[in-house]
Write an enzyme that holds these catalytic residues in place. Structure first.
Site, short mmCIF file in Angstrom:
data_model
loop_
_atom_site.label_atom_id
_atom_site.label_comp_id
_atom_site.label_asym_id
_atom_site.label_seq_id
_atom_site.Cartn_x
_atom_site.Cartn_y
_atom_site.Cartn_z
N GLN A 1 -0.38 8.89 -31.91
CA GLN A 1 -0.47 10.19 -32.37
C GLN A 1 0.83 10.52 -33.48
O GLN A 1 0.97 11.43 -34.18
CB GLN A 1 -0.34 11.34 -31.49
N ARG B 1 -5.27 26.35 -23.30
CA ARG B 1 -5.92 26.65 -24.56
C ARG B 1 -7.37 27.37 -24.13
O ARG B 1 -7.79 27.95 -25.05
CB ARG B 1 -5.85 25.44 -25.45
N GLY C 1 4.10 18.22 -31.33
CA GLY C 1 3.92 17.49 -29.95
C GLY C 1 3.14 16.06 -30.30
O GLY C 1 2.18 16.13 -30.99
N TYR D 1 8.62 24.00 -19.28
CA TYR D 1 7.41 23.10 -19.36
C TYR D 1 7.47 22.17 -18.13
O TYR D 1 8.07 21.14 -17.93
CB TYR D 1 7.92 22.30 -20.61
N ARG E 1 1.48 13.14 -27.67
CA ARG E 1 1.02 12.81 -26.17
C ARG E 1 0.91 11.48 -25.96
O ARG E 1 0.90 11.02 -24.75
CB ARG E 1 -0.08 13.52 -25.55
N TYR F 1 7.55 26.58 -34.15
CA TYR F 1 6.71 25.89 -33.02
C TYR F 1 5.22 25.95 -33.29
O TYR F 1 4.75 26.92 -34.10
CB TYR F 1 6.99 26.06 -31.67
#
Length: 319
Positions: free
Chosen positions: A295, A237, A289, A66, A291, A211
């Site tokens: 969130q 994506r 996840g 990553y 960011r 995941y």
């Protein structure tokens, strides 16, 4: 931490009692590499991790791939000095190639180099769970798995697992050393593992963390056609079939159904999507996840969300 403690469950036979949701650190690897999510502010990433830990989340899943070490560096910064240091899971087998592209190697010397780098970036003495990221090349799976068993015996990692494998690969690995955990992709729009991998894990008592339970953001409730059209060029994506027609319209209709269920429970569609994966008895935890700090709370709510039969029917579109 205030409020109700997050639900936990045993991760297979590892002895780790993990919260039902964990922090996923893929996107915080930032942009500029072949599987990036666009630019990312490191301070936002650290603040989001801290918020999750403050809420009681007790594990983080990252990978050397990553951002080719950047995600691990950020995780290392986030957990440094924390009295509530979470368990740290990371992965190997996808070293950096030319032009910040992903290559594949399960050779012993390559894995050992990756492990040394991960330990340094994360600032830990041992990795709590070390996983083969992808079984590529397949013919080197045995060498890679034997290496993971070797570094566990040396105390450099505490537990070992496999990601993105099929049942035959699990069996091959088990012929060398017991498989402690699996990490498959699993969501309402990626259900292939229901037929083989998850039943095999349940039968063998293998721990499972899944995941992309929100379909890489597709099921979060925040994804629109306009947002997809505006994704940066270095967000992987943009080229993913789940974000393009004809599947896009189906997925947005599913999000509408998730929103109906979310309204019943005063949560977000993303939390409903995550809770749906946790209903499978083979699944111990879901990687989520974040960011930005804002969130975190809406998704962590999935850890305590129980979906009813009516909810499941709504999600399936049968009611």
């Amino acid at each position: 931490m205030g409020g109700t403690p997050l639900r936990t469950t045993a991760l297979g036979g590892t002895g780790m009692e993990i919260t039902r949701v964990g922090v996923g650190a893929w996107a915080i690897g930032g942009g500029g590499w072949d599987w990036g999510w666009g630019g990312q502010d490191d301070d936002d990433s650290i603040a989001a991790i801290h918020r999750a830990l403050d809420l009681g989340v007790n594990w983080i899943d990252t990978a050397a791939q990553y951002g080719f070490g950047h995600s691990e560096e950020v995780v290392g910064r986030a957990i440094a000095g924390r009295p509530d240091r979470p368990w740290v899971f990371t992965k190997c087998g996808q070293p950096e190639g030319p032009g910040r592209t992903t290559t594949h190697s399960l050779r012993r010397d390559s894995i050992r180099r990756e492990l040394e780098g991960s330990l340094t970036r994360l600032g830990v003495d041992a990795i709590d769970l070390y996983q083969i990221h992808f079984p590529i090349p397949d013919e080197d799976l045995e060498e890679g798995w034997a290496t993971l068993a070797e570094v566990r015996d040396e105390g450099l990692v505490r537990h070992i697992g496999l990601s993105n494998v099929d049942v035959s690969q699990i069996r091959r690995a088990q012929g060398i050393a017991p498989v402690e955990t699996l990490q498959p992709q699993y969501s309402l729009i990626a259900r292939d593992v229901e037929d083989g991998v998850l039943p095999a894990a349940a039968a063998d008592g293998i721990g499972v963390i899944v995941y992309s339970p929100m379909g890489s953001g597709m099921l979060s409730g925040g994804m629109t056609r306009e947002r997809i059209a505006g994704l940066p060029d270095d967000d992987w994506r943009r080229g993913d079939a789940r974000f393009r027609e004809p599947r896009l319209s189906e997925h947005l209709a599913l999000v509408d159904r998730l929103a109906t269920v979310a309204a019943r429970h005063d949560v977000t569609p993303g939390a409903v999507a995550v809770a749906w994966t946790l209903r499978n008895p083979a699944v111990d935890g879901a990687i989520t996840g974040f960011r930005r700090p804002a969130q975190v709370d809406p998704i962590v709510a999935a850890a305590g969300l129980d979906l009813t039969d009516e909810d499941l029917a709504t999600i399936a579109g049968t009611r």
